[in-house]
Design a protein around this motif. Structure first.
Motif, PDB file in Angstrom:
ATOM      1  N   GLN A 154      14.339   5.530  -1.194  1.00 11.14           N
ATOM      2  CA  GLN A 154      15.575   6.537  -1.345  1.00 11.14           C
ATOM      3  C   GLN A 154      16.468   5.366  -0.850  1.00 11.14           C
ATOM      4  O   GLN A 154      17.799   5.535  -1.189  1.00 11.14           O
ATOM      5  N   LEU A 157      18.383   4.184  -3.619  1.00 14.63           N
ATOM      6  CA  LEU A 157      18.947   5.286  -4.896  1.00 14.63           C
ATOM      7  C   LEU A 157      20.465   5.085  -5.127  1.00 14.63           C
ATOM      8  O   LEU A 157      21.110   4.842  -6.249  1.00 14.63           O
ATOM      9  N   GLN A 172      17.012  11.285  -7.117  1.00 13.39           N
ATOM     10  CA  GLN A 172      16.435  12.019  -5.902  1.00 13.39           C
ATOM     11  C   GLN A 172      15.003  12.730  -6.470  1.00 13.39           C
ATOM     12  O   GLN A 172      14.108  12.847  -6.069  1.00 13.39           O
ATOM     13  N   ASP A 173      15.386  13.645  -7.472  1.00 12.13           N
ATOM     14  CA  ASP A 173      14.315  14.387  -8.119  1.00 12.13           C
ATOM     15  C   ASP A 173      13.364  13.484  -8.736  1.00 12.13           C
ATOM     16  O   ASP A 173      12.083  13.725  -8.906  1.00 12.13           O
TER      17      ASP A 173
END
Length: 217
Positions: A154, A157, A172-173
């Motif tokens: 994360q 990202l 994120q998915d």
């Protein structure tokens, strides 16, 4: 007057020729069982029931093996997720020479290496001000970890979303789909396989832009 031979004398004169044949037969039998039959049986059972792990848990793409899900790879460009640093020699993630740096937490060399890795992460994404997850700047004891923590994924990202022009929510998915849960419900922590995540990233959101190399520290 008759005399009895001593036990020592009897032992030295007993014939030994009869022992060679059973010894050789036993040697040959055990060689066939342990050196041929047993390995073939174990290999056969493994291939029949656990073919993927028995063959190295290889990851395939377009009919070619691109790595193993059990061994980390060094991704150096900022459009990909970076894995955990490796202290193996002579190159990172060297499966033939697994091992850590063996540097203590107060060792100046380790402190310098961690600082360099933090600087590399900040250089790749100057706008990222969140704390750096520990597994992005420290190597493991094996030097071959294929996973990073969910927090480490994360953390990267925003950088990848900006460089690939992809919404952060979409990435994120993607990370959520590749997050592996706690083993047996109580062992370890949730984790993400970096190689499989990057392969899926390239397949879903390809990029052809040139990317600078990540400093290897």
């Amino acid at each position: 007057m008759d005399t009895l031979a001593s036990p020592r004398a009897a032992a030295t004169t007993a014939p030994t020729e009869g022992l060679w044949r059973p010894a050789l037969v036993l040697f040959a039998a055990l060689s066939l069982i342990t050196g041929l039959a047993y390995p073939l049986a174990v290999t056969g059972v493994a291939q029949a029931t656990l073919a993927d792990p028995a063959n190295g848990s290889l990851v395939w793409r377009d009919g070619k093996a691109v790595g193993s899900s059990l061994i980390g790879q060094s991704f150096s460009d900022p459009t990909h997720f970076w894995g955990r640093p490796s202290a193996t020699t002579p190159m990172p993630d060297n499966a033939a020479n697994s091992g850590g740096s063996n540097l203590g937490p107060s060792n100046p060399a380790l402190v310098a290496a961690v600082k360099d890795r933090i600087q590399a992460l900040h250089a790749a994404d100057p706008s990222q001000t969140a704390p750096v997850p520990i597994d992005l700047v420290t190597a493991s004891a094996s030097g071959l970890d294929p996973h990073i923590s969910v927090a480490a994924a994360q953390y990267q990202l925003p950088r990848i979303a900006r460089l690939r022009g992809v919404p952060v929510a979409a990435l994120q998915d993607l990370v959520a789909r590749h997050t592996e849960g706690i083993l047996l419900g109580f062992l370890g922590e949730p984790r993400v396989n970096v190689l499989q995540l990057n392969l899926d990233l390239d397949a879903r959101y390809p990029t052809t832009a040139p990317t600078p190399a990540r400093p290897q520290t």
